[in-house]
Scaffold this motif. Structure first.
Motif, PDB file in Angstrom:
ATOM      1  N   HIS A   8      27.255  -8.267 -26.886  1.00  0.00           N
ATOM      2  CA  HIS A   8      28.182  -9.455 -26.956  1.00  0.00           C
ATOM      3  C   HIS A   8      28.676  -9.587 -25.361  1.00  0.00           C
ATOM      4  O   HIS A   8      29.491  -8.938 -24.773  1.00  0.00           O
ATOM      5  CB  HIS A   8      29.298  -9.311 -27.702  1.00  0.00           C
ATOM      6  CG  HIS A   8      29.113  -9.133 -29.120  1.00  0.00           C
ATOM      7  ND1 HIS A   8      28.368  -9.992 -30.074  1.00  0.00           N
ATOM      8  CD2 HIS A   8      28.975  -7.826 -30.056  1.00  0.00           C
ATOM      9  CE1 HIS A   8      28.282  -9.688 -31.116  1.00  0.00           C
ATOM     10  NE2 HIS A   8      28.623  -8.365 -30.935  1.00  0.00           N
ATOM     11  N   THR A   9      28.215 -10.733 -24.701  1.00  0.00           N
ATOM     12  CA  THR A   9      28.852 -11.196 -23.483  1.00  0.00           C
ATOM     13  C   THR A   9      30.302 -11.633 -23.568  1.00  0.00           C
ATOM     14  O   THR A   9      30.680 -12.281 -24.652  1.00  0.00           O
ATOM     15  CB  THR A   9      27.820 -12.319 -22.812  1.00  0.00           C
ATOM     16  OG1 THR A   9      28.333 -13.608 -23.779  1.00  0.00           O
ATOM     17  CG2 THR A   9      26.394 -12.049 -22.880  1.00  0.00           C
ATOM     18  N   PRO A  10      31.022 -11.803 -22.380  1.00  0.00           N
ATOM     19  CA  PRO A  10      32.340 -12.542 -22.440  1.00  0.00           C
ATOM     20  C   PRO A  10      32.011 -13.751 -23.046  1.00  0.00           C
ATOM     21  O   PRO A  10      33.215 -14.442 -23.511  1.00  0.00           O
ATOM     22  CB  PRO A  10      32.571 -12.049 -21.188  1.00  0.00           C
ATOM     23  CG  PRO A  10      31.970 -10.974 -20.473  1.00  0.00           C
ATOM     24  CD  PRO A  10      30.708 -11.125 -21.166  1.00  0.00           C
ATOM     25  N   GLU A  11      31.068 -14.717 -22.411  1.00  0.00           N
ATOM     26  CA  GLU A  11      31.103 -15.958 -22.684  1.00  0.00           C
ATOM     27  C   GLU A  11      31.016 -16.185 -24.223  1.00  0.00           C
ATOM     28  O   GLU A  11      31.563 -16.976 -24.827  1.00  0.00           O
ATOM     29  CB  GLU A  11      29.936 -16.574 -22.104  1.00  0.00           C
ATOM     30  CG  GLU A  11      29.888 -16.683 -20.549  1.00  0.00           C
ATOM     31  CD  GLU A  11      29.624 -15.412 -19.709  1.00  0.00           C
ATOM     32  OE1 GLU A  11      29.732 -15.075 -18.423  1.00  0.00           O
ATOM     33  OE2 GLU A  11      29.057 -14.489 -20.333  1.00  0.00           O
TER      34      GLU A  11
ATOM     35  N   ARG B  31      29.988 -32.439 -28.091  1.00  0.00           N
ATOM     36  CA  ARG B  31      28.982 -33.141 -28.349  1.00  0.00           C
ATOM     37  C   ARG B  31      27.549 -32.458 -27.814  1.00  0.00           C
ATOM     38  O   ARG B  31      26.898 -32.778 -26.698  1.00  0.00           O
ATOM     39  CB  ARG B  31      29.137 -34.401 -26.838  1.00  0.00           C
ATOM     40  CG  ARG B  31      30.351 -35.097 -27.350  1.00  0.00           C
ATOM     41  CD  ARG B  31      30.672 -36.471 -26.475  1.00  0.00           C
ATOM     42  NE  ARG B  31      31.766 -37.263 -26.997  1.00  0.00           N
ATOM     43  CZ  ARG B  31      32.879 -37.227 -26.138  1.00  0.00           C
ATOM     44  NH1 ARG B  31      33.113 -36.329 -25.069  1.00  0.00           N
ATOM     45  NH2 ARG B  31      33.999 -37.954 -26.784  1.00  0.00           N
ATOM     46  N   THR B  32      27.039 -31.358 -28.693  1.00  0.00           N
ATOM     47  CA  THR B  32      26.237 -30.690 -28.526  1.00  0.00           C
ATOM     48  C   THR B  32      25.562 -30.409 -29.972  1.00  0.00           C
ATOM     49  O   THR B  32      26.406 -30.417 -30.753  1.00  0.00           O
ATOM     50  CB  THR B  32      26.456 -29.536 -27.861  1.00  0.00           C
ATOM     51  OG1 THR B  32      25.426 -28.917 -27.256  1.00  0.00           O
ATOM     52  CG2 THR B  32      27.266 -28.378 -28.507  1.00  0.00           C
ATOM     53  N   PRO B  33      24.332 -30.204 -30.018  1.00  0.00           N
ATOM     54  CA  PRO B  33      23.850 -29.819 -31.367  1.00  0.00           C
ATOM     55  C   PRO B  33      24.311 -28.619 -31.865  1.00  0.00           C
ATOM     56  O   PRO B  33      24.637 -27.653 -31.005  1.00  0.00           O
ATOM     57  CB  PRO B  33      22.222 -29.935 -31.098  1.00  0.00           C
ATOM     58  CG  PRO B  33      22.066 -30.483 -29.878  1.00  0.00           C
ATOM     59  CD  PRO B  33      23.432 -30.546 -28.978  1.00  0.00           C
TER      60      PRO B  33
ATOM     61  N   ASP C  71      23.092 -20.916 -31.108  1.00  0.00           N
ATOM     62  CA  ASP C  71      22.445 -20.185 -30.057  1.00  0.00           C
ATOM     63  C   ASP C  71      23.380 -19.608 -29.097  1.00  0.00           C
ATOM     64  O   ASP C  71      23.232 -18.193 -28.757  1.00  0.00           O
ATOM     65  CB  ASP C  71      21.355 -21.012 -29.361  1.00  0.00           C
ATOM     66  CG  ASP C  71      20.129 -21.077 -30.227  1.00  0.00           C
ATOM     67  OD1 ASP C  71      19.969 -20.539 -31.447  1.00  0.00           O
ATOM     68  OD2 ASP C  71      19.475 -22.167 -30.021  1.00  0.00           O
ATOM     69  N   TRP C  72      24.511 -20.293 -28.674  1.00  0.00           N
ATOM     70  CA  TRP C  72      25.328 -19.682 -27.467  1.00  0.00           C
ATOM     71  C   TRP C  72      26.089 -18.663 -28.308  1.00  0.00           C
ATOM     72  O   TRP C  72      26.363 -17.582 -27.753  1.00  0.00           O
ATOM     73  CB  TRP C  72      26.119 -20.649 -26.961  1.00  0.00           C
ATOM     74  CG  TRP C  72      25.437 -21.816 -26.230  1.00  0.00           C
ATOM     75  CD1 TRP C  72      24.381 -21.560 -25.474  1.00  0.00           C
ATOM     76  CD2 TRP C  72      25.918 -23.203 -26.049  1.00  0.00           C
ATOM     77  NE1 TRP C  72      23.955 -22.690 -24.863  1.00  0.00           N
ATOM     78  CE2 TRP C  72      24.962 -23.854 -25.089  1.00  0.00           C
ATOM     79  CE3 TRP C  72      26.879 -23.859 -26.362  1.00  0.00           C
ATOM     80  CZ2 TRP C  72      25.058 -25.058 -24.602  1.00  0.00           C
ATOM     81  CZ3 TRP C  72      27.211 -25.194 -25.877  1.00  0.00           C
ATOM     82  CH2 TRP C  72      26.361 -25.802 -25.277  1.00  0.00           C
TER      83      TRP C  72
ATOM     84  N   ASN D 234      22.628 -18.357 -22.906  1.00  0.00           N
ATOM     85  CA  ASN D 234      23.845 -18.420 -22.087  1.00  0.00           C
ATOM     86  C   ASN D 234      24.411 -19.742 -22.222  1.00  0.00           C
ATOM     87  O   ASN D 234      23.534 -20.816 -21.811  1.00  0.00           O
ATOM     88  CB  ASN D 234      23.930 -18.025 -20.566  1.00  0.00           C
ATOM     89  CG  ASN D 234      23.627 -16.292 -20.865  1.00  0.00           C
ATOM     90  OD1 ASN D 234      24.019 -15.697 -21.685  1.00  0.00           O
ATOM     91  ND2 ASN D 234      22.691 -15.944 -19.830  1.00  0.00           N
ATOM     92  N   PRO D 235      25.574 -20.145 -22.526  1.00  0.00           N
ATOM     93  CA  PRO D 235      26.219 -21.475 -22.292  1.00  0.00           C
ATOM     94  C   PRO D 235      26.537 -21.893 -20.940  1.00  0.00           C
ATOM     95  O   PRO D 235      26.587 -20.818 -19.865  1.00  0.00           O
ATOM     96  CB  PRO D 235      27.538 -21.408 -23.100  1.00  0.00           C
ATOM     97  CG  PRO D 235      28.017 -19.880 -23.126  1.00  0.00           C
ATOM     98  CD  PRO D 235      26.845 -19.030 -23.093  1.00  0.00           C
ATOM     99  N   PRO D 236      26.204 -22.979 -20.378  1.00  0.00           N
ATOM    100  CA  PRO D 236      26.225 -23.800 -18.965  1.00  0.00           C
ATOM    101  C   PRO D 236      27.757 -23.446 -18.666  1.00  0.00           C
ATOM    102  O   PRO D 236      28.783 -23.418 -19.322  1.00  0.00           O
ATOM    103  CB  PRO D 236      25.838 -24.881 -19.201  1.00  0.00           C
ATOM    104  CG  PRO D 236      26.067 -25.408 -20.324  1.00  0.00           C
ATOM    105  CD  PRO D 236      26.140 -24.156 -21.360  1.00  0.00           C
TER     106      PRO D 236
END
Length: 102
Positions: free
Chosen positions: A37-40, A63-65, A71-72, A78-80
């Motif tokens: 698991h990533t910190p993000e 405001r994202t699907p 997925d994030w 990875n999320p932006p």
């Protein structure tokens, strides 16, 4: 590899008995993949839960699907950075996020 010897050394270093360490070491030797698991990923999920929002509600808020949010959170992508900035604000000041976006 002497799993018992390694487990004892790890426990000695930790200063306590670690009941699952031997099983974990054996899984490593057997080549079984572990979840990473990533910190993000953790921050995103924790913050959403802290706000008391479902994945659908949080996805709508940012405001994202919902599939992208899933997925994030599951580490497929990875999320932006811009989203992580928003998540950090939401984590530290949920009132600001609610005032602006809700």
């Amino acid at each position: 590899m002497d799993i018992e010897k390694i487990a004892k050394a790890i426990e000695m270093d930790a200063g306590e008995r670690l009941p699952d360490i031997r099983e974990s070491l054996q899984e490593m030797v057997d080549g079984k993949a572990a979840s990473v698991h990533t910190p993000e990923q953790l921050m995103l999920r924790t913050t959403r839960q802290k706000l008391g929002l479902s994945q659908s509600d949080f996805a709508r808020l940012i405001r994202t699907p919902v599939t992208t949010l899933c997925d994030w959170e599951q580490g497929r992508f990875n999320p932006p950075g811009s989203l992580m900035c928003l998540v950090e604000i939401a984590d530290k000041r949920p009132d600001v996020l609610r005032d602006v976006l809700m």
